[in-house]
Design a protein around this motif. Structure first.
Motif, PDB file in Angstrom:
ATOM      1  N   GLY A 144      20.721 -19.562 -16.162  1.00 33.78           N
ATOM      2  CA  GLY A 144      19.532 -18.744 -15.958  1.00 33.78           C
ATOM      3  C   GLY A 144      18.716 -19.223 -14.777  1.00 33.78           C
ATOM      4  N   VAL A 145      17.433 -19.256 -14.946  1.00 31.63           N
ATOM      5  CA  VAL A 145      16.555 -19.510 -13.809  1.00 31.63           C
ATOM      6  C   VAL A 145      16.010 -20.937 -13.799  1.00 31.63           C
ATOM      7  CG1 VAL A 145      15.806 -17.136 -13.487  1.00 31.63           C
ATOM      8  CG2 VAL A 145      14.626 -18.587 -15.152  1.00 31.63           C
ATOM      9  N   THR A 146      15.640 -21.370 -12.620  1.00 32.52           N
ATOM     10  CA  THR A 146      14.762 -22.520 -12.456  1.00 32.52           C
ATOM     11  C   THR A 146      13.370 -21.930 -12.299  1.00 32.52           C
ATOM     12  OG1 THR A 146      16.463 -23.863 -11.430  1.00 32.52           O
ATOM     13  CG2 THR A 146      14.190 -24.472 -10.957  1.00 32.52           C
ATOM     14  N   PRO A 147      12.453 -22.263 -13.198  1.00 29.94           N
ATOM     15  CA  PRO A 147      11.205 -21.488 -13.259  1.00 29.94           C
ATOM     16  C   PRO A 147      10.202 -21.822 -12.151  1.00 29.94           C
ATOM     17  CG  PRO A 147      11.239 -23.161 -14.971  1.00 29.94           C
ATOM     18  CD  PRO A 147      12.536 -23.257 -14.269  1.00 29.94           C
ATOM     19  N   TYR A 148      10.509 -21.348 -10.938  1.00 35.29           N
ATOM     20  CA  TYR A 148       9.512 -21.481  -9.874  1.00 35.29           C
ATOM     21  C   TYR A 148       9.401 -20.220  -9.033  1.00 35.29           C
ATOM     22  CZ  TYR A 148      13.087 -22.296  -6.284  1.00 35.29           C
ATOM     23  OH  TYR A 148      14.133 -22.164  -5.422  1.00 35.29           O
ATOM     24  N   ASP A 149      10.404 -19.351  -9.098  1.00 34.53           N
ATOM     25  CA  ASP A 149      10.269 -18.074  -8.388  1.00 34.53           C
ATOM     26  C   ASP A 149      10.914 -17.018  -9.265  1.00 34.53           C
ATOM     27  OD1 ASP A 149      12.963 -18.607  -8.217  1.00 34.53           O
ATOM     28  OD2 ASP A 149      13.166 -17.850  -6.180  1.00 34.53           O
TER      29      ASP A 149
ATOM     30  N   VAL B  78       5.672 -24.718 -14.680  1.00 34.18           N
ATOM     31  CA  VAL B  78       6.848 -24.390 -15.493  1.00 34.18           C
ATOM     32  C   VAL B  78       6.480 -23.440 -16.636  1.00 34.18           C
ATOM     33  CG1 VAL B  78       8.520 -25.381 -17.122  1.00 34.18           C
ATOM     34  CG2 VAL B  78       8.151 -26.459 -14.885  1.00 34.18           C
ATOM     35  N   GLU B  79       5.414 -23.767 -17.365  1.00 36.18           N
ATOM     36  CA  GLU B  79       5.058 -22.931 -18.523  1.00 36.18           C
ATOM     37  C   GLU B  79       4.637 -21.526 -18.089  1.00 36.18           C
ATOM     38  OE1 GLU B  79       5.937 -23.776 -21.374  1.00 36.18           O
ATOM     39  OE2 GLU B  79       6.195 -25.936 -21.084  1.00 36.18           O
ATOM     40  N   ALA B  80       3.907 -21.446 -17.003  1.00 34.82           N
ATOM     41  CA  ALA B  80       3.480 -20.121 -16.535  1.00 34.82           C
ATOM     42  C   ALA B  80       4.683 -19.281 -16.104  1.00 34.82           C
ATOM     43  CB  ALA B  80       2.494 -20.267 -15.372  1.00 34.82           C
ATOM     44  N   GLU B  81       5.601 -19.908 -15.388  1.00 31.24           N
ATOM     45  CA  GLU B  81       6.769 -19.165 -14.908  1.00 31.24           C
ATOM     46  C   GLU B  81       7.678 -18.750 -16.061  1.00 31.24           C
ATOM     47  OE1 GLU B  81       7.993 -18.146 -11.868  1.00 31.24           O
ATOM     48  OE2 GLU B  81       6.125 -18.644 -10.855  1.00 31.24           O
ATOM     49  N   ILE B  82       7.823 -19.637 -17.049  1.00 31.42           N
ATOM     50  CA  ILE B  82       8.687 -19.302 -18.191  1.00 31.42           C
ATOM     51  C   ILE B  82       8.058 -18.154 -18.988  1.00 31.42           C
ATOM     52  CG2 ILE B  82       9.581 -20.114 -20.419  1.00 31.42           C
ATOM     53  CD1 ILE B  82      10.160 -22.799 -19.111  1.00 31.42           C
ATOM     54  N   ALA B  83       6.747 -18.203 -19.188  1.00 29.80           N
ATOM     55  CA  ALA B  83       6.079 -17.128 -19.933  1.00 29.80           C
ATOM     56  C   ALA B  83       6.294 -15.783 -19.217  1.00 29.80           C
ATOM     57  CB  ALA B  83       4.594 -17.426 -20.078  1.00 29.80           C
ATOM     58  N   GLN B  84       6.186 -15.811 -17.894  1.00 28.69           N
ATOM     59  CA  GLN B  84       6.396 -14.582 -17.124  1.00 28.69           C
ATOM     60  C   GLN B  84       7.836 -14.081 -17.250  1.00 28.69           C
ATOM     61  OE1 GLN B  84       3.833 -13.012 -15.040  1.00 28.69           O
ATOM     62  NE2 GLN B  84       5.329 -11.375 -15.289  1.00 28.69           N
ATOM     63  N   TRP B  85       8.773 -15.001 -17.121  1.00 28.89           N
ATOM     64  CA  TRP B  85      10.205 -14.666 -17.225  1.00 28.89           C
ATOM     65  C   TRP B  85      10.512 -14.047 -18.592  1.00 28.89           C
ATOM     66  CZ3 TRP B  85      14.671 -13.720 -14.989  1.00 28.89           C
ATOM     67  CH2 TRP B  85      15.882 -13.963 -15.638  1.00 28.89           C
TER      68      TRP B  85
ATOM     69  N   SER C   7      15.801 -14.141  -1.649  1.00 33.04           N
ATOM     70  CA  SER C   7      15.488 -15.490  -2.132  1.00 33.04           C
ATOM     71  C   SER C   7      14.084 -15.908  -1.717  1.00 33.04           C
ATOM     72  CB  SER C   7      16.504 -16.514  -1.616  1.00 33.04           C
ATOM     73  OG  SER C   7      16.215 -16.857  -0.288  1.00 33.04           O
ATOM     74  N   LYS C   8      13.536 -16.735  -2.571  1.00 34.50           N
ATOM     75  CA  LYS C   8      12.195 -17.263  -2.332  1.00 34.50           C
ATOM     76  C   LYS C   8      12.113 -17.948  -0.971  1.00 34.50           C
ATOM     77  CE  LYS C   8       8.089 -18.445  -3.701  1.00 34.50           C
ATOM     78  NZ  LYS C   8       7.138 -17.486  -4.256  1.00 34.50           N
ATOM     79  N   SER C   9      13.145 -18.746  -0.659  1.00 28.93           N
ATOM     80  CA  SER C   9      13.051 -19.542   0.561  1.00 28.93           C
ATOM     81  C   SER C   9      13.033 -18.634   1.791  1.00 28.93           C
ATOM     82  CB  SER C   9      14.194 -20.556   0.637  1.00 28.93           C
ATOM     83  OG  SER C   9      15.427 -19.896   0.512  1.00 28.93           O
ATOM     84  N   ARG C  10      13.658 -17.470   1.717  1.00 29.36           N
ATOM     85  CA  ARG C  10      13.623 -16.542   2.854  1.00 29.36           C
ATOM     86  C   ARG C  10      12.390 -15.633   2.799  1.00 29.36           C
ATOM     87  NH1 ARG C  10      19.129 -16.317   1.399  1.00 29.36           N
ATOM     88  NH2 ARG C  10      20.451 -17.386   2.888  1.00 29.36           N
ATOM     89  N   GLY C  11      11.718 -15.657   1.646  1.00 22.44           N
ATOM     90  CA  GLY C  11      10.484 -14.874   1.537  1.00 22.44           C
ATOM     91  C   GLY C  11      10.713 -13.379   1.341  1.00 22.44           C
TER      92      GLY C  11
END
Ligand SMILES: [Zn+2]
Length: 393
Positions: free
Chosen positions: A26-31, A86-93, A266-270
């Motif tokens: 799954g995801v790494t919760p930052y983007d 982490v918690e904010a991103e996971i809640a959003q996901w 991707s996040k890194s490319r914006g």
């Protein structure tokens, strides 16, 4: 159903058993939760629905890598503590995936499996598969003869990919450039755990070996994830699985990444489109159809800003047709629709077949009551039979 297995380098027939397991990185919760993530999660959800429709009980495990390298720099950039991010991103996901009907049975977090990871590293250490250097425990790749057999990369390709994707092939003092981290000291601000190898945190790959063994058991029928995970992540995961008596994977099925404005989203490319922005304005089923329709897991696809409006029109047509009383005889459509879906989840093609059936129904062609019933079964397997609003889990 056949899926392309990266390891075997060919399509493999999926054998439908009573009990099946599907593990998706799954995801790494930052983007989290841009439409690329959603398109991929939707592909595995459709696979699970298709297998369930054929009688299998499918356990879907979709992990969250909440202890990982990119999290701290992102938290520092936002000037918030690591776990707040982490918690904010996971809640959003979780909120986004729930609204989109992207269900899974377990959503394990790496941070909840630290003990299991320590035990696994000890298992590998006892077998002579590890060595330690300045508080970092490495996996000794020279002891795994099958290493490289998942990605089919040669040595130079593996070193280049490791350098690009979070590895440390150039660190001096290692026995070999491709040896990868199992455990390492934490940077200030990162989570830190006590272990027999010193205080620190696990490497990226070990979490998935431990979570798949714990939640899928000895066999993972289908292991999914984005194509960018083939190397090093899944290559290393497979090596660990062999080294620790972990799960055995039947099919490694990787889905291509989604493009946006000519590049991988991707996040890194914006260049990302966040699900939350779309869900604020549109019916979740429309967003889901837009993601599915833009994307073939084997060939990739490109997100366009007009996709959501197109999907809204299409879903409206499908819903009207599905409520009709009669339409054409369904056999030809059913055969075509499921043939496309069962060949590496060719979503755009399958959606084209559903369009054709809906068009015939709305044009008043045929008087077979099974026509609209077939269309409803297509909506169900695509996960588009949900209510127009949040339908919970
Ligand atoms: Zn993983």
């Amino acid at each position: 159903m056949k899926l392309y297995c990266t390891q075997r380098g060919r399509d493999v027939e999926v054998i439908v058993n009573d009990e099946m397991t599907l593990y998706v990185c799954g995801v790494t919760p930052y983007d989290s939760a841009h439409t690329g993530h959603l398109a991929m999660a939707a592909v595995y959800d459709v696979i699970a629905r298709r297998l369930r429709a054929r009688g299998a009980r499918v356990r879907v495990v979709r992990n969250i890598t909440d202890v990982d390298d990119p999290l701290l720099p992102r938290a520092e950039q936002l000037n918030i503590p690591y776990w707040d991010l982490v918690e904010a991103e996971i809640a959003q996901w979780m909120a986004d995936t729930r609204r989109l009907g992207l269900a899974c049975d377990v959503e394990p977090r790496a941070s909840e499996h630290i003990d299991g990871m320590i035990t696994a590293i000890e298992e590998m250490a006892a077998a002579g598969l590890t060595y330690e250097m300045d508080g970092t425990v490495y996996f000794r790749v020279s002891r795994d003869r099958a290493y490289g057999g998942l990605s089919h990369y040669d040595e130079a390709q593996m070193v280049a990919a490791a350098r690009e994707r979070g590895g440390d092939p150039d660190r001096s003092g290692k026995e070999a450039p491709l040896d990868f981290v199992l455990w390492q000291p934490s940077r200030p601000g990162e989570p830190e755990y006590a272990s027999p190898f010193g205080r620190g945190r696990p490497g990226w790959h070990i979490g998935c070996s431990v979570m798949s063994r714990r939640h899928c058991g000895p066999r993972v029928d289908i292991h999914g994830g984005g194509a960018d995970l083939v190397f090093p992540h899944h290559e290393c995961e497979a090596a660990q699985d062999r080294g620790m008596d972990g799960s055995r994977v039947g099919i490694w099925f990787h889905s291509a990444l989604l493009d946006y404005r000519g590049e991988k989203m991707s996040k890194s490319r914006g260049n990302i489109v966040l699900a939350r922005d779309l869900l604020d304005k549109h019916d979740p089923m429309v967003v889901r159809l837009a993601a599915l329709g833009s994307y073939s897991p084997r060939r990739g696809g490109e997100w366009r800003d007009g996709h959501v409006d197109e999907a809204a029109e299409r879903l409206d047509r499908w819903r009207r047709a599905a409520r009709a009383e009669s339409g054409p005889a369904p056999e030809r459509f059913e055969e075509a629709f499921f043939a496309r879906l069962d060949d590496n989840v060719e979503l755009p093609d399958a959606i084209g077949v559903a369009d054709e059936l809906a068009g015939d129904i709305l044009a008043g062609r045929g008087s077979d009551a099974r026509g609209p019933v077939a269309l409803r079964s297509f909506l169900k397997v695509l996960g588009l039979d949900g209510a127009t609003e949040d339908r919970g889990r």
